[in-house]
Design a protein around this motif. Structure first.
Motif, short mmCIF file in Angstrom:
data_model
loop_
_atom_site.label_atom_id
_atom_site.label_comp_id
_atom_site.label_asym_id
_atom_site.label_seq_id
_atom_site.Cartn_x
_atom_site.Cartn_y
_atom_site.Cartn_z
N ILE A 155 -8.94 -10.97 4.55
CA ILE A 155 -7.48 -10.79 4.55
C ILE A 155 -6.99 -10.41 3.16
O ILE A 155 -6.08 -9.60 3.01
CB ILE A 155 -6.74 -12.04 5.12
N ASP A 156 -7.62 -10.95 2.13
CA ASP A 156 -7.26 -10.60 0.76
C ASP A 156 -7.50 -9.10 0.51
O ASP A 156 -6.65 -8.42 -0.06
CB ASP A 156 -8.05 -11.46 -0.22
N LYS A 157 -8.65 -8.60 0.95
CA LYS A 157 -8.97 -7.17 0.79
C LYS A 157 -8.00 -6.28 1.56
O LYS A 157 -7.54 -5.25 1.06
CB LYS A 157 -10.41 -6.89 1.26
N VAL A 158 -7.69 -6.66 2.78
CA VAL A 158 -6.77 -5.88 3.62
C VAL A 158 -5.39 -5.79 2.97
O VAL A 158 -4.81 -4.71 2.87
CB VAL A 158 -6.68 -6.48 5.04
N VAL A 159 -4.88 -6.92 2.52
CA VAL A 159 -3.54 -6.93 1.93
C VAL A 159 -3.52 -6.13 0.63
O VAL A 159 -2.56 -5.40 0.36
CB VAL A 159 -3.04 -8.38 1.74
N LYS A 160 -4.56 -6.24 -0.18
CA LYS A 160 -4.62 -5.44 -1.42
C LYS A 160 -4.64 -3.95 -1.10
O LYS A 160 -3.99 -3.16 -1.79
CB LYS A 160 -5.84 -5.83 -2.25
N GLN A 161 -5.36 -3.56 -0.06
CA GLN A 161 -5.41 -2.15 0.34
C GLN A 161 -4.05 -1.67 0.85
O GLN A 161 -3.61 -0.58 0.52
CB GLN A 161 -6.50 -1.95 1.40
N ILE A 162 -3.37 -2.50 1.64
CA ILE A 162 -2.03 -2.15 2.13
C ILE A 162 -1.07 -2.03 0.96
O ILE A 162 -0.25 -1.11 0.90
CB ILE A 162 -1.53 -3.20 3.16
N ASP A 163 -1.17 -2.95 0.02
CA ASP A 163 -0.27 -2.98 -1.14
C ASP A 163 -0.38 -1.72 -1.99
O ASP A 163 0.56 -1.36 -2.70
CB ASP A 163 -0.56 -4.23 -1.98
N LYS A 164 -1.51 -1.04 -1.93
CA LYS A 164 -1.72 0.19 -2.71
C LYS A 164 -1.02 1.41 -2.11
O LYS A 164 -0.90 2.43 -2.77
CB LYS A 164 -3.22 0.49 -2.84
N ARG A 165 -0.58 1.32 -0.86
CA ARG A 165 0.09 2.45 -0.22
C ARG A 165 1.36 2.80 -0.99
O ARG A 165 2.09 1.90 -1.41
CB ARG A 165 0.46 2.16 1.25
N VAL A 166 1.64 4.06 -1.15
CA VAL A 166 2.80 4.52 -1.92
C VAL A 166 4.10 4.01 -1.31
O VAL A 166 5.01 3.58 -2.03
CB VAL A 166 2.83 6.07 -1.99
#
Length: 183
Positions: A60-71
């Motif tokens: 879940i930490d990886k998923v949220v970090k990846q979502i957070d990178k979206r412009v």
């Protein structure tokens, strides 16, 4: 690792295609979206996505970090149930005849803190807000006693127990930084 239910909260502008981009991130990680709710937030022009999924802490930490990178994403984070006040809403459509033959209608409504939304010759529609287990318990009882013609449950809606949303803190920090740089 044990999988646990997490609630992912995402703040963004209302951008076309963002939901698809978010869903792809879950799909690539082989995570199923259990519930999804999107609505305008308390901040004008900003929308709030509330997504639940079962995952382990690392995933879940990886998923949220990846979502957070979206412009288009202003802020994404996750919480466990202990950090949130959350609810769902469920609607139950029943046959009017079967419902009235139950006899203990008032007792059932009080027991589950449900509400009658509609009564007509053919059907009765009940509403129940609460946690999943509560709305599911009413569904099971109605299915067993009178039969349910239709059933629908919303996605989770949630707010944090903290004083303010994390987005508010982030926006305030950005504003202070801009003022320092300009002042």
């Amino acid at each position: 690792m044990d999988k646990k239910l997490y609630t992912v909260i995402i703040f963004s502008e209302n951008a076309v295609g963002l939901l698809n981009q978010i869903a792809i991130i879950f799909t690539r990680r082989q995570l199923n979206i259990e519930t999804l709710s999107v609505s305008p937030s308390a901040i004008e022009g900003i929308h709030k996505f509330t997504i639940t999924t079962f995952a382990d802490a690392g995933m879940i930490d990886k998923v949220v970090k990846q979502i957070d990178k979206r412009v288009d994403v202003l802020k994404a984070y996750y919480n466990t149930d202990e950090d949130l006040v959350h609810q769902e809403i469920a609607l139950y459509k029943l046959s009017t005849d079967a419902f009235l033959k139950m006899g203990s209608v008032e007792e059932l409504i009080r027991k589950y803190d449900a509400r009658v939304l509609e009564i007509n010759e053919s059907c009765v529609v009940l509403e129940k807000s609460g946690h999943y287990r509560e709305t599911q318990a009413l569904f099971r009882e109605l299915s067993r006693t009178v039969g349910v013609l239709q059933f629908i449950r919303s996605g989770r809606i949630a707010i944090t127990k903290s004083r303010v949303e994390r987005l508010s803190d982030m926006l305030a920090a950005m504003e202070r930084k801009i003022r320092r740089n300009n002042g």
